[in-house]
Write a protein that holds these residues in place. Structure first.
Motif, PDB file in Angstrom:
ATOM      1  N   THR A   7       0.811  -1.198   0.000  1.00 30.46           N
ATOM      2  CA  THR A   7       0.000   0.000   0.000  1.00 30.46           C
ATOM      3  C   THR A   7       0.851   1.257   0.000  1.00 30.46           C
ATOM      4  N   THR A   8       0.446   2.262  -0.805  1.00 30.05           N
ATOM      5  CA  THR A   8       0.983   3.610  -0.722  1.00 30.05           C
ATOM      6  C   THR A   8       0.000   4.442   0.081  1.00 30.05           C
ATOM      7  N   LEU A   9       0.513   5.193   1.083  1.00 28.30           N
ATOM      8  CA  LEU A   9      -0.331   5.956   1.993  1.00 28.30           C
ATOM      9  C   LEU A   9      -0.133   7.440   1.723  1.00 28.30           C
ATOM     10  N   LEU A  14       2.342  14.508   2.951  1.00 29.29           N
ATOM     11  CA  LEU A  14       3.233  13.369   2.752  1.00 29.29           C
ATOM     12  C   LEU A  14       2.609  12.261   1.915  1.00 29.29           C
ATOM     13  N   VAL A  15       3.485  11.516   1.256  1.00 26.23           N
ATOM     14  CA  VAL A  15       3.131  10.248   0.631  1.00 26.23           C
ATOM     15  C   VAL A  15       4.102   9.211   1.174  1.00 26.23           C
ATOM     16  N   LEU A  16       3.584   8.142   1.770  1.00 23.35           N
ATOM     17  CA  LEU A  16       4.416   7.065   2.290  1.00 23.35           C
ATOM     18  C   LEU A  16       4.393   5.923   1.299  1.00 23.35           C
ATOM     19  N   VAL A  17       5.559   5.581   0.756  1.00 22.48           N
ATOM     20  CA  VAL A  17       5.652   4.533  -0.251  1.00 22.48           C
ATOM     21  C   VAL A  17       6.491   3.388   0.297  1.00 22.48           C
ATOM     22  N   PRO A  18       6.207   2.140  -0.089  1.00 18.39           N
ATOM     23  CA  PRO A  18       7.014   1.013   0.382  1.00 18.39           C
ATOM     24  C   PRO A  18       8.498   1.240   0.088  1.00 18.39           C
ATOM     25  N   LEU A  19       9.328   0.951   1.068  1.00 19.92           N
ATOM     26  CA  LEU A  19      10.760   1.171   0.938  1.00 19.92           C
ATOM     27  C   LEU A  19      11.318   0.355  -0.222  1.00 19.92           C
ATOM     28  N   GLU A  20      12.093   1.015  -1.073  1.00 21.91           N
ATOM     29  CA  GLU A  20      12.721   0.372  -2.220  1.00 21.91           C
ATOM     30  C   GLU A  20      14.218   0.679  -2.222  1.00 21.91           C
ATOM     31  N   LYS A  21      14.916  -0.009  -3.102  1.00 23.65           N
ATOM     32  CA  LYS A  21      16.371   0.149  -3.145  1.00 23.65           C
ATOM     33  C   LYS A  21      16.771   1.584  -3.497  1.00 23.65           C
ATOM     34  N   ARG A  22      15.949   2.267  -4.282  1.00 21.33           N
ATOM     35  CA  ARG A  22      16.264   3.632  -4.700  1.00 21.33           C
ATOM     36  C   ARG A  22      16.279   4.611  -3.519  1.00 21.33           C
ATOM     37  N   LEU A  69       9.263   8.229   3.469  1.00 23.59           N
ATOM     38  CA  LEU A  69       8.361   9.374   3.603  1.00 23.59           C
ATOM     39  C   LEU A  69       8.740  10.394   2.540  1.00 23.59           C
ATOM     40  N   GLU A  70       7.837  10.647   1.609  1.00 23.51           N
ATOM     41  CA  GLU A  70       8.114  11.583   0.529  1.00 23.51           C
ATOM     42  C   GLU A  70       7.191  12.789   0.630  1.00 23.51           C
ATOM     43  N   SER A  71       7.735  13.965   0.313  1.00 21.42           N
ATOM     44  CA  SER A  71       6.901  15.161   0.216  1.00 21.42           C
ATOM     45  C   SER A  71       6.086  15.072  -1.067  1.00 21.42           C
ATOM     46  N   LYS A  72       5.088  15.925  -1.205  1.00 22.00           N
ATOM     47  CA  LYS A  72       4.258  15.898  -2.404  1.00 22.00           C
ATOM     48  C   LYS A  72       5.065  16.244  -3.663  1.00 22.00           C
ATOM     49  N   SER A  73       6.233  16.876  -3.465  1.00 22.84           N
ATOM     50  CA  SER A  73       7.099  17.183  -4.608  1.00 22.84           C
ATOM     51  C   SER A  73       8.057  16.038  -4.933  1.00 22.84           C
ATOM     52  N   GLY A  74       8.010  14.966  -4.119  1.00 24.68           N
ATOM     53  CA  GLY A  74       8.829  13.787  -4.408  1.00 24.68           C
ATOM     54  C   GLY A  74      10.120  13.691  -3.635  1.00 24.68           C
ATOM     55  N   ASP A  75      10.426  14.669  -2.781  1.00 29.26           N
ATOM     56  CA  ASP A  75      11.647  14.600  -1.971  1.00 29.26           C
ATOM     57  C   ASP A  75      11.489  13.565  -0.854  1.00 29.26           C
ATOM     58  N   VAL A  76      12.532  12.768  -0.624  1.00 30.39           N
ATOM     59  CA  VAL A  76      12.516  11.814   0.490  1.00 30.39           C
ATOM     60  C   VAL A  76      12.924  12.569   1.743  1.00 30.39           C
ATOM     61  N   ASP A 101      16.412  18.912   7.979  1.00 34.33           N
ATOM     62  CA  ASP A 101      15.885  20.037   7.207  1.00 34.33           C
ATOM     63  C   ASP A 101      14.361  20.068   7.198  1.00 34.33           C
ATOM     64  N   TYR A 102      13.746  18.976   7.653  1.00 35.06           N
ATOM     65  CA  TYR A 102      12.275  18.874   7.612  1.00 35.06           C
ATOM     66  C   TYR A 102      11.684  18.748   9.017  1.00 35.06           C
ATOM     67  N   TRP A 103      12.449  19.118  10.038  1.00 38.30           N
ATOM     68  CA  TRP A 103      11.969  18.957  11.410  1.00 38.30           C
ATOM     69  C   TRP A 103      10.828  19.913  11.750  1.00 38.30           C
ATOM     70  N   SER A 104      10.677  20.957  11.014  1.00 41.52           N
ATOM     71  CA  SER A 104       9.526  21.844  11.214  1.00 41.52           C
ATOM     72  C   SER A 104       8.560  21.651  10.054  1.00 41.52           C
ATOM     73  N   GLY A 105       7.336  22.107  10.231  1.00 43.67           N
ATOM     74  CA  GLY A 105       6.357  21.987   9.158  1.00 43.67           C
ATOM     75  C   GLY A 105       5.314  20.922   9.384  1.00 43.67           C
ATOM     76  N   GLY A 106       5.375  20.222  10.533  1.00 44.16           N
ATOM     77  CA  GLY A 106       4.332  19.255  10.854  1.00 44.16           C
ATOM     78  C   GLY A 106       4.470  17.902  10.193  1.00 44.16           C
ATOM     79  N   TYR A 107       5.629  17.620   9.573  1.00 42.60           N
ATOM     80  CA  TYR A 107       5.806  16.337   8.883  1.00 42.60           C
ATOM     81  C   TYR A 107       5.779  15.163   9.858  1.00 42.60           C
ATOM     82  N   GLY A 108       6.460  15.316  10.996  1.00 37.63           N
ATOM     83  CA  GLY A 108       6.509  14.212  11.953  1.00 37.63           C
ATOM     84  C   GLY A 108       5.142  13.869  12.500  1.00 37.63           C
TER      85      GLY A 108
END
Length: 528
Positions: A7-9, A14-22, A69-76, A101-108
């Motif tokens: 599942t992709t969440l 955020l978009v949470l995608v299954p961990l891959e080698k990339r 954990l990816e941002s909507k722009s695709g950054d991990v 760099d992402y500790w603020s903004g409500g991501y956690g």
């Protein structure tokens, strides 16, 4: 990561995608950052080679789930998931770490809510817990705001960064989560209560398949099994078991409908060739009367699959190689005389199932007697209900490697994907050992099959290779004995079927190549 995670969440940020080698190079970067590492217990520092080895070892682990954990722009921006998943106690440890760099903004906060939802809904957990390194009041207060409790502080509980350290235990229970409206921001409560009940009809010995469905459903559904014998191994892995009469009993369908209605079954799978035919003929009416979706093929597909003579004709018409097959002794003898085939030959029932009446013939002298012996075997078996005239075929033996192809279709008979394994050992007509191989050589064949052969669920196809050409031997419109090899290699058809039924978006179909597995016998306790 893990064989059951498909599942992709998605949240608002955020978009949470299954961990891959990339994702692994970014994982290494974050773990090696001193600011991030100060909050973690991971091996420090790490390397890409070490992390890739860790990934290969854990990618199919049943006791963990890992997301990037990816941002909507695709950054991990970070990583999270569950470790120590205990499916008996129904608990798991949640972890999250995010690049500084992402500790603020409500991501956690959002990641915590998304992963918590996933644990209760998809994994069926009753308790989600985690650890905060040191007496971290800020972190403890953050999780309190989303309904978690600080259960206590463990002194000198872990060796971290060269010294013994204490850590706080934080947790949330299922009823606390369900009553907390904060989680509605990322997922509707309706989804939390959605149940999917699955029925395995004629469950027999497929204990592993019932277990796979149980693992996929967790507490979000139930697995129901039926069989003529309540001591059947598969029933011991089901949440509910029902004894039914034989498939050709006059009241069989009515008895099966009663179970489906009583147990509020959503998805029906049959594991018996003869029952599949009965359900195929009555699929529309059965679904109208029960409200369940029946994962059997249309009648036309079933006839092609069940009748080996029709399978042969179908393959020839479609331009797919298939062993030469004969419906009479005279035609087989003529082909032998012309040198079109040679001994040994296979004599078997036209409507073969469970290796009933299967014979290998080495000479003309034995052909007629073996042909008659096969006819007698059919007449004495359940196959007699399908007909006794022209009930035996004679088939060319293809000497070469054998391959199993599992083709997956969704509830709307839409093709989803397929996997291929080379069988290295057979036992009692079923795959005993195999290794997964590239699907590429079979792509054109599968494309032809699915374009004209609608189905729901798993299609188990058998091929032999000779001189670089693949010969279609059988089509079985069900989960076959070789399915566990597909499942263990990462193509989790069970989870994909459930996701498809619920209308979830499926991630691209894939599986690991070069994965070798072997079956082994085990025991389950049964009722007496």
């Amino acid at each position: 990561m893990s064989a059951t995670q498909r599942t992709t969440l998605e949240g608002s940020r955020l978009v949470l995608v299954p961990l891959e080698k990339r994702h692994l190079s970014k994982r290494v970067e974050y773990i090696n950052d001193p600011a991030v590492q100060a909050t973690l217990n991971f091996d420090y520092p790490t390397s890409l080679a070490k992390t890739e080895a860790w990934f290969s070892k854990n990618v199919l682990a049943a006791n963990r789930v890992d997301f990037a954990l990816e941002s909507k722009s695709g950054d991990v921006i970070g990583f999270g998931g569950y470790v120590n998943v205990d499916r008996v106690v129904k608990k798991a440890e949640l972890y999250i770490f995010i690049g500084k760099d992402y500790w603020s903004g409500g991501y956690g906060r959002e990641a915590y809510k998304i992963i918590t939802n996933y644990g209760f809904i998809e994994l069926g957990l009753n308790r989600v817990y985690g650890y905060q390194l040191g007496n971290n009041h800020k972190a403890n207060n953050s999780v309190k705001k989303i309904g978690w409790s600080v259960e206590g502080f463990l002194k000198d509980d872990i060796y971290s960064h060269g010294e013994l350290k204490g850590r706080s235990v934080v947790a949330i229970l299922r009823d606390e989560w369900a009553a907390n409206g904060v989680y509605d921001e990322v997922l509707s409560k309706q989804a939390c209560n959605r149940m999917v009940n699955v029925l395995l009809a004629c469950a027999g010995r497929r204990h592993y398949l019932a277990s796979y469905f149980n693992q996929a459903l967790g507490q979000t559904g139930r697995v129901v099994g039926t069989d003529m014998d309540l001591s059947s191994p598969a029933l011991q892995a089901c949440d509910a078991a029902h004894k039914l009469p034989g498939v050709f009993s006059e009241n069989y369908l009515d008895a099966l409908k009663e179970v489906v209605i009583k147990e509020k079954v959503d998805m029906v799978f049959s594991l018996n060739d003869l029952e599949i035919g009965l359900l195929a003929e009555n699929r529309d009416q059965f679904e109208r009367e029960t409200g369940a979706t029946v994962y059997v093929p249309p009648v036309e597909t079933y006839q092609i699959c069940s009748d080996k003579w029709h399978t042969y004709q179908f393959a020839r018409e479609l331009g797919i190689d298939t062993p030469e097959t004969f419906i009479s002794i005279d035609k087989a003898l003529r082909a032998l005389k012309l040198g079109e085939v040679r001994f040994p030959l296979i004599v078997k029932p036209r409507w073969g199932s469970a290796s009933i009446g299967l014979f290998v013939v080495e000479s003309e002298d034995d052909l007629e007697a073996t042909f008659q012996a096969c006819k007698n075997a059919v007449a004495k078996s359940a196959l007699a209900s399908l007909g006794t005239e022209n009930a035996v075929i004679i088939q060319e033996v293809i000497v070469g490697s054998e391959f199993g192809v599992d083709v997956l279709y969704g509830k709307n008979e839409k093709f989803i994907g397929f996997s291929v394994k080379r069988k290295t050992c057979m036992r009692a007509g079923e795959t005993d050992k195999s290794v997964t191989v590239s699907p590429d050589p079979f792509s054109a064949i599968v494309e032809k099959l699915v374009s004209v052969l609608p189905h729901r669920g798993n299609m188990d196809c058998d091929f032999f290779e000779r001189d670089g050409r693949f010969y279609l031997l059988e089509l079985n419109p069900r989960f076959g004995g070789g399915y566990p090899f597909t499942h263990m290699a990462g193509a989790n058809h069970v989870q994909m079927l459930i996701d498809d039924y619920q209308g979830r978006e499926l991630i691209p179909y894939s599986y690991q190549l070069g994965k070798a597995f072997a079956k082994f016998d085990t025991l389950v306790e049964v009722s007496v």
